[in-house]
Design an enzyme around this catalytic site. Sequence first.
Site, mmCIF file in Angstrom:
data_model
loop_
_atom_site.group_PDB
_atom_site.id
_atom_site.type_symbol
_atom_site.label_atom_id
_atom_site.label_comp_id
_atom_site.label_asym_id
_atom_site.label_seq_id
_atom_site.Cartn_x
_atom_site.Cartn_y
_atom_site.Cartn_z
ATOM 1 C CG HIS A 66 -0.553 0.028 2.524
ATOM 2 N ND1 HIS A 66 -0.347 1.205 3.202
ATOM 3 C CD2 HIS A 66 -0.264 -0.958 3.409
ATOM 4 C CE1 HIS A 66 0.047 0.928 4.458
ATOM 5 N NE2 HIS A 66 0.116 -0.372 4.605
ATOM 6 C CG ASP A 167 2.190 0.582 7.942
ATOM 7 O OD1 ASP A 167 1.833 0.048 6.894
ATOM 8 O OD2 ASP A 167 1.437 0.703 8.937
ATOM 9 C CD GLU A 197 -3.160 -1.476 5.266
ATOM 10 O OE1 GLU A 197 -3.133 -2.544 5.892
ATOM 11 O OE2 GLU A 197 -2.841 -0.384 5.796
ATOM 12 C CG ASP A 220 1.625 -3.712 5.313
ATOM 13 O OD1 ASP A 220 2.409 -2.873 5.800
ATOM 14 O OD2 ASP A 220 0.411 -3.497 5.176
ATOM 15 C CG HIS A 306 0.331 2.819 12.599
ATOM 16 N ND1 HIS A 306 -1.034 2.659 12.604
ATOM 17 C CD2 HIS A 306 0.758 2.267 11.437
ATOM 18 C CE1 HIS A 306 -1.410 2.037 11.497
ATOM 19 N NE2 HIS A 306 -0.335 1.774 10.777
HETATM 20 CO CO CO Z 1 -0.388 0.559 8.963
HETATM 21 ZN ZN ZN Z 2 0.633 -1.332 6.408
#
Ligand code: CO
Ligand code: ZN
Length: 335
Positions: A66, A167, A197, A220, A306
């Site tokens: 993504h 990510d 995503e 990922d 994140h």
């Molecule tokens: Co993520």
């Molecule tokens: Zn991801």
Amino acid sequence: MKELIKELTEAFGPSGNEDAVREIIKKHVAEHVDEVRVDPLGNLITLKKGKPKSGVQSRKIMLAAHMDEIGVIISYVDDKGFLRFTRVGGVFPLTLLGSRVVFADGSTGVIGREKPEKRDEFPRMDKMYIDVGAVDKEHLNRKVGDVAAFVRPFVDLGQRLTAKAFDDRIGCAILLQTALELKTTPHDVYFVFTVQEEVGLRGALTSAFGVEPDVAIAVDVTLTGDTPEAHPMAVSLGAGPAIKVKDRGMLAHSGVKNWMANTAERLGVPYQFEVLEGGTTDAMAIQTSRAGVAAGVLSIPCRYVHSPSEMVDYDDVQNAVKLLVGLLSGPVDLG
Ligand code: CO
Ligand code: ZN
């Protein structure tokens, strides 16, 4: 690959705003694939056509990574020009204090916080605001709906790398490098760079329906258990790319999982098995597309997912490319 990783991670691309990332990927992928198209949602779908090989059944294989990253979106502008905001994807309030955010036009904001009731109070997003340095509301050039992303430069720490948006720009970089290194394949290989995503696997849903693959692998990041007092998890940085067994959203197809593990053994590529308790990937949406798709995930171990400073191991990244090239070069054996 480090130049490519730097370019991709530093690009702006919160969910729904992947244009800049898509342009970078288009530029790099063009000469290594036979077809390039963008679907109505914004997914970049590219195809490297297979050359039939005697004795090898040709399959339609979809690799997905993504393009979007998490971010924030302005929900309200107050009289003094301070901006209230909400999350785009899984943003944790703790990671915001002291952070800077950047808008699509390159302008910067800093995150501030209302006076807490108690000194050690846990920060809440609805008590925070973005300060873009406006002297008053009249001179503010921002409006409700504007989207911002974290600001962090890519840093090469040697063996490890840190950046925002590993990510899943690291997945995008791995797909690009795989397209570059894959000289010939008996399969029709779709390198798909998905949108949205982080807000619910939406790009994977439409792109998988359009591609209609026989087999799919999402690339990922996943969490690790190798930091001080971490939640126990059998994934570490540097121990090889992780082959997903399960996460919150899916059970990996056991044939795909075994095909990946057996190929890694044959190539001498280190790998680890992954059981992730929270989170999921594009593979969940792909797996349940149409009448179902045999889908698995190749995960890159990543610390601080994140947050604005995620961390991966460069060997894991290179070994993921090696494994994918190996998988795509030979027969698909789903047992
Ligand atoms: Co993520
Ligand atoms: Zn991801």
